[in-house]
Scaffold this motif. Structure first.
Motif, PDB file in Angstrom:
ATOM      1  N   ASN A   1      61.822  67.552  20.999  1.00 28.74           N
ATOM      2  CA  ASN A   1      62.762  67.826  19.919  1.00 28.74           C
ATOM      3  C   ASN A   1      62.129  67.697  18.531  1.00 28.74           C
ATOM      4  O   ASN A   1      62.665  67.067  17.633  1.00 28.74           O
ATOM      5  CB  ASN A   1      63.984  66.902  20.055  1.00 28.74           C
ATOM      6  N   ASN A   2      60.928  68.278  18.386  1.00 30.43           N
ATOM      7  CA  ASN A   2      60.207  68.313  17.107  1.00 30.43           C
ATOM      8  C   ASN A   2      59.849  66.943  16.550  1.00 30.43           C
ATOM      9  O   ASN A   2      59.647  66.790  15.354  1.00 30.43           O
ATOM     10  CB  ASN A   2      61.004  69.101  16.056  1.00 30.43           C
ATOM     11  N   ARG A   3      59.777  65.925  17.384  1.00 31.47           N
ATOM     12  CA  ARG A   3      59.410  64.584  16.911  1.00 31.47           C
ATOM     13  C   ARG A   3      57.902  64.381  16.819  1.00 31.47           C
ATOM     14  O   ARG A   3      57.459  63.444  16.171  1.00 31.47           O
ATOM     15  CB  ARG A   3      60.005  63.514  17.843  1.00 31.47           C
ATOM     16  N   ASN A   4      57.142  65.209  17.509  1.00 31.59           N
ATOM     17  CA  ASN A   4      55.696  65.039  17.543  1.00 31.59           C
ATOM     18  C   ASN A   4      54.998  66.343  17.208  1.00 31.59           C
ATOM     19  O   ASN A   4      55.433  67.411  17.618  1.00 31.59           O
ATOM     20  CB  ASN A   4      55.248  64.574  18.931  1.00 31.59           C
TER      21      ASN A   4
END
Length: 190
Positions: free
Chosen positions: A53-56
């Motif tokens: 979810n676009n965290r990394n």
């Protein structure tokens, strides 16, 4: 500052990266082997990437070429293409071991020789493109991937690996912008 996520073929790579890059997500792709298509690998990776979810970012992938006919660079391009088809637009950095992770391990002859307590020299050959695990077992028959392989990979000198492995050299060029304690000396010397 980037906080990469790693996706790898096997437990050797996963466990070594847990030592070298602790604090980052390091996941098994769960889809590997010489008969697995890059399309299947891409589909599995796409699922994993979406779960982040676009965290990394960036996404770092390390896979083995295995016995595929394509070169390591061609495998990398094919995987990037397949991910693009699936709409994955994240920054993807891919390393393809030419043929397996043991080939990168063998690229640091001195570390390997020290680990197995061998006094005589190992052959000064390139192991790139060979069946690395078979080569390791010829020299070190009791080799075990998830113990010996992890220690060997985690203690290898990336400068030596870079010098002796074209596929490792290609990978480190790809990840040159990532902060990495293990690779710091390599960046300073190049």
């Amino acid at each position: 500052m980037s906080r990469p996520a790693f996706f790898v073929d096997g437990q050797t790579e996963q466990r070594a990266l847990q030592q070298l890059c602790s604090g980052n997500p390091i996941r098994l792709i769960g889809c590997n082997g010489k008969t697995v298509s890059m399309s299947a690998v891409a589909k599995r990776l796409a699922t994993h990437i979406k779960l982040l979810n676009n965290r990394n970012f960036p996404i770092v992938v390390i896979i083995d070429r295995e016995a595929r006919e394509e070169s390591a660079e061609e495998v990398k391009k094919e995987l990037l293409n397949e991910l693009g088809i699936l709409g994955i637009e994240d920054e993807i950095l891919i390393g393809v071991c030419d043929r397996m992770i043991e080939n990168w391990i063998l690229a640091d002859r001195d570390n390997f020789k020290k680990y197995i307590n061998r006094k005589s020299n190992l052959p000064k050959v390139t192991y790139e493109g060979t069946k690395g695990k078979s080569e390791v077992k010829k020299i070190f028959p009791e080799y075990h991937e998830t113990t010996d392989g992890v220690t060997l990979l985690a203690t290898s000198n990336p400068e030596e690996m870079n010098r002796n492995s074209t596929s490792f050299n290609s990978f480190v060029k790809t990840i040159a912008e990532l902060p990495c304690t293990w690779l710091e000396n390599l960046w300073e010397n190049n």
